[in-house]
Scaffold this active site. Structure first.
Site, PDB file in Angstrom:
ATOM      1  N   HIS A  20      28.870  37.236  41.374  1.00 28.13           N
ATOM      2  CA  HIS A  20      29.656  38.196  40.594  1.00 28.13           C
ATOM      3  C   HIS A  20      29.050  38.338  39.199  1.00 28.13           C
ATOM      4  CE1 HIS A  20      33.387  37.451  43.112  1.00 28.13           C
ATOM      5  NE2 HIS A  20      32.774  36.298  43.278  1.00 28.13           N
TER       6      HIS A  20
ATOM      7  N   THR B 144      30.781  38.745  35.208  1.00 32.74           N
ATOM      8  CA  THR B 144      32.109  38.524  34.620  1.00 32.74           C
ATOM      9  C   THR B 144      32.784  39.828  34.188  1.00 32.74           C
ATOM     10  OG1 THR B 144      30.973  38.074  32.532  1.00 32.74           O
ATOM     11  CG2 THR B 144      31.678  36.167  33.836  1.00 32.74           C
TER      12      THR B 144
ATOM     13  N   GLU C 221      30.262  33.196  38.991  1.00 30.71           N
ATOM     14  CA  GLU C 221      30.412  34.272  38.009  1.00 30.71           C
ATOM     15  C   GLU C 221      29.245  34.191  37.034  1.00 30.71           C
ATOM     16  OE1 GLU C 221      32.488  36.763  37.533  1.00 30.71           O
ATOM     17  OE2 GLU C 221      34.195  36.322  38.851  1.00 30.71           O
TER      18      GLU C 221
ATOM     19  N   HIS D 227      29.368  40.378  45.386  1.00 32.06           N
ATOM     20  CA  HIS D 227      30.780  40.724  45.549  1.00 32.06           C
ATOM     21  C   HIS D 227      30.901  42.130  46.142  1.00 32.06           C
ATOM     22  CE1 HIS D 227      35.066  40.579  43.586  1.00 32.06           C
ATOM     23  NE2 HIS D 227      35.083  40.364  44.882  1.00 32.06           N
TER      24      HIS D 227
ATOM     25  N   ASP E 113      30.004  44.602  41.419  1.00 34.64           N
ATOM     26  CA  ASP E 113      29.240  43.522  40.793  1.00 34.64           C
ATOM     27  C   ASP E 113      28.502  42.668  41.830  1.00 34.64           C
ATOM     28  OD1 ASP E 113      31.924  42.590  41.554  1.00 34.64           O
ATOM     29  OD2 ASP E 113      31.446  40.719  40.542  1.00 34.64           O
TER      30      ASP E 113
HETATM   31 ZN   LIG Z   1      33.294  39.990  41.295  1.00 38.42          ZN
END
Ligand SMILES: [Zn+2]
Length: 258
Positions: free
Chosen positions: A34, A36, A99, A141, A151
């Site tokens: 991902h 952030t 993340e 993601h 993302d």
């Molecule tokens: Zn994400």
């Protein structure tokens, strides 16, 4: 809980209260990457550890390469939301979530610094080794939640990861002029495209109609595997790249079974 030893050597630990037990499988077999999407890394780290946010990830990787572990790998973090891969919808239960600090598309999407990418590679390599995670299950993601999420986005350097032995990639086929499948088209070619996307793992309905969900999933595919043009139109380059990708999975499976 006051703390735990990091699963990834060298990671700093900052415990998030936002986790639960993995539900249907004891060990992760996927990594979900991902960004952030927040103004600062410190703000993102605080948010992922705030009980009010009800979100978390196992790791956060700062721009300077610092790795923070917030949830133990044996536990289920709350990062994927509504998502699916190969028809499995509890992605939080089967994955490790990472993340990566970046403001994201709505706050000034920028290139990921080398130090940060190197740290992501090191972290992913560690996780892949600990659980024997297949290369094709290191995902974005946006791959598992197309339409809802974009993302870590088209600037994420999948090539650098692949060069370091992390993830699955093939060279994208060149973009050439010619016919393309697009929204509104119907028929066996569309059905074949949808079948290939589903065979790779994408959650797409095989209907033979190039509808909105097909456009969205094609866009998600392009964002990861054919980043030069992300438009949801299945041109020759998109389809060839998908074919190459599937052929490469098959070749790897045959090699492994020998
Ligand atoms: Zn994400």
């Amino acid at each position: 809980m006051s703390g735990f030893l990091p699963d990834q050597p060298g990671a700093e630990v900052r415990v998030s209260p936002n986790f639960g037990p993995r539900r249907d499988r004891p060990r992760p077999d996927m990594i979900v990457l991902h960004y952030t999407g927040m103004a600062s890394g410190a703000g993102a780290e605080a948010w992922l550890c705030d009980p009010a946010s009800e979100v978390s990830s196992h790791y956060l990787v700062h721009e300077d390469g610092r790795i923070i572990q917030m949830v133990r790998e044996s536990d289920r973090a709350w990062h994927a939301g509504k998502s699916s891969w190969f028809g499995h919808t509890d992605i939080n239960s089967c994955s490790v979530g990472i993340e990566i600090v970046n403001p994201g598309h709505s706050l000034g999407y920028k290139a990921f610094p080398k130090r940060q990418v190197d740290a992501v590679i090191e972290l992913c390599s560690g996780i892949v080794d600990r659980y024997s995670i297949p290369a094709a299950r290191v995902l974005a993601h946006s791959d598992v939640a197309p339409g809802r999420k974009i993302d870590p986005g088209e600037k994420f350097p999948w090539k650098a990861l692949f060069a370091a032995g992390v993830g699955h990639l093939v060279p994208a086929a060149p973009i050439v002029p010619g016919a393309a499948l697009k929204t509104g088209d119907t028929g066996s070619d569309v059905e074949a495209l949808q079948s290939m996307l589903a065979l790779y793992g994408y959650g797409v309905e095989i209907s033979g109609a190039y509808d909105r969900q097909t456009e969205i999933v094609v866009g998600a595919f392009q964002r990861h595997f054919r980043r030069r043009r992300v438009d949801g139109v299945a041109d020759n380059s998109t389809i060839r790249t998908l074919e190459r990708l599937l052929a490469s999975v098959k070749a790897a499976a045959i090699k492994q079974s020998r």
